[in-house]
Scaffold this motif. Sequence first.
Motif, PDB file in Angstrom:
ATOM      1  N   THR A 157      11.887   4.565  12.705  1.00 42.15           N
ATOM      2  CA  THR A 157      11.241   6.091  12.338  1.00 42.15           C
ATOM      3  C   THR A 157      11.721   7.057  12.287  1.00 42.15           C
ATOM      4  O   THR A 157      12.502   8.422  11.969  1.00 42.15           O
ATOM      5  CB  THR A 157      10.229   5.253  13.514  1.00 42.15           C
ATOM      6  N   THR A 176       1.154   0.475  13.781  1.00 44.37           N
ATOM      7  CA  THR A 176      -0.363  -0.553  13.840  1.00 44.37           C
ATOM      8  C   THR A 176      -0.532  -1.470  14.788  1.00 44.37           C
ATOM      9  O   THR A 176       0.416  -1.726  15.283  1.00 44.37           O
ATOM     10  CB  THR A 176      -0.220  -0.997  12.297  1.00 44.37           C
ATOM     11  N   TYR A 212       9.265  -6.300   7.105  1.00 41.41           N
ATOM     12  CA  TYR A 212       7.851  -5.032   7.361  1.00 41.41           C
ATOM     13  C   TYR A 212       7.959  -4.357   8.659  1.00 41.41           C
ATOM     14  O   TYR A 212       8.061  -3.650   9.792  1.00 41.41           O
ATOM     15  CB  TYR A 212       7.044  -6.913   8.390  1.00 41.41           C
ATOM     16  N   ASP A 227       8.571  -0.935   5.873  1.00 34.36           N
ATOM     17  CA  ASP A 227       8.080   0.099   4.908  1.00 34.36           C
ATOM     18  C   ASP A 227       6.855  -0.028   5.103  1.00 34.36           C
ATOM     19  O   ASP A 227       6.303  -0.818   5.043  1.00 34.36           O
ATOM     20  CB  ASP A 227       9.190   0.267   3.894  1.00 34.36           C
ATOM     21  N   GLY A 228       5.748   1.110   5.534  1.00 31.83           N
ATOM     22  CA  GLY A 228       4.708   0.866   4.540  1.00 31.83           C
ATOM     23  C   GLY A 228       4.234   0.446   5.434  1.00 31.83           C
ATOM     24  O   GLY A 228       2.471   0.140   5.376  1.00 31.83           O
ATOM     25  N   VAL A 229       4.216   0.590   6.506  1.00 32.27           N
ATOM     26  CA  VAL A 229       3.166  -0.150   7.676  1.00 32.27           C
ATOM     27  C   VAL A 229       2.261   0.889   8.661  1.00 32.27           C
ATOM     28  O   VAL A 229       1.676  -0.315   9.138  1.00 32.27           O
ATOM     29  CB  VAL A 229       3.122  -1.454   8.400  1.00 32.27           C
ATOM     30  N   ASP A 230       2.541   1.973   8.443  1.00 26.25           N
ATOM     31  CA  ASP A 230       1.618   2.971   9.325  1.00 26.25           C
ATOM     32  C   ASP A 230       0.703   3.265   8.689  1.00 26.25           C
ATOM     33  O   ASP A 230      -0.089   3.452   7.996  1.00 26.25           O
ATOM     34  CB  ASP A 230       2.425   4.362   9.509  1.00 26.25           C
ATOM     35  N   SER A 231      -0.552   3.232  10.257  1.00 27.06           N
ATOM     36  CA  SER A 231      -1.825   3.291  10.365  1.00 27.06           C
ATOM     37  C   SER A 231      -2.101   4.064  10.147  1.00 27.06           C
ATOM     38  O   SER A 231      -2.186   4.548  11.391  1.00 27.06           O
ATOM     39  CB  SER A 231      -2.475   1.726  10.636  1.00 27.06           C
TER      40      SER A 231
END
Length: 288
Positions: A86, A237, A267, A269-273
Amino acid sequence: MRKLFSKKKKPNELLALMDAIKADPDNPEAHSALAQAYSRRNRHYAAHAVMRSAATLDATVENPFQAIPAVEHLSLDHNKYYRFRTLQRTLQDLAGDLPEWSFLDVGGGDGQLASFLPEAGYFLAEPIANGLDSNSLPFEGESFDFVVCCHVLEHIPKAARDDFLDGLMSHAKKALVLLNPFDMGTSAKEEGMELFVEYANAGWAKEHLECLMPKTEDVEAWAGSRNYDVTVQANGTAPVTFLSEMFNVFSKNVDRGRINTFLNTHYVDGVDSETLPNGYLLVISRRA
């Protein structure tokens, strides 16, 4: 800055070398000596980061300890790897087309982030790695393009946070980047920390409970009062972070590196909630 809650007692040689840096923080030879000691102990991330710090003090210093290759980053603890990726992407985006740029890594542990950003000028300020904190640096104000502070603010007592943030910002020409868990308005964070204290006697979790979680609105208010711009972005998350950390507590007889490599490969990319973030990424910028 964080308390020394590390379970392992440092060898006398490392403590003596850190004392030498604290006594003369702008001496590149002192940093170089500590880097070499880390290398002898196979702490390769620390050796590279501390020698990069020496090179920032003296451009003629050559770093024999190369940045850890990206493929080796994959075996890092999943939560830490996610933070470093990040920050890597955020700093590269902020730097944009700058031909040269630099950042100060405050509270950066063994300085793993340095290996994620080998193209940048770098300096580490970490009491448990080189004896320095953000108040004991040998630099004039605004000496770095960016200052990074990752998972540190929650270890600072609430009453001292504004002064701490002022100190960080004083070193940044362009922006301060904070990546941190924050108070989410529920009891979940506190209950989770209590579980880590109960099952692992985790010093970091005790500090979270003692110092209280910071709130994004408090940082935003601080930034507004100083005429800074601030952006806030959900990061991670919460349940994934919690389970990954708890895995570290109980996975004594498994190949953690192999499991972390799997997680970090598939796991990330794209796992920010937005609804269940583990924390927030804040970029506090000076106005033009």
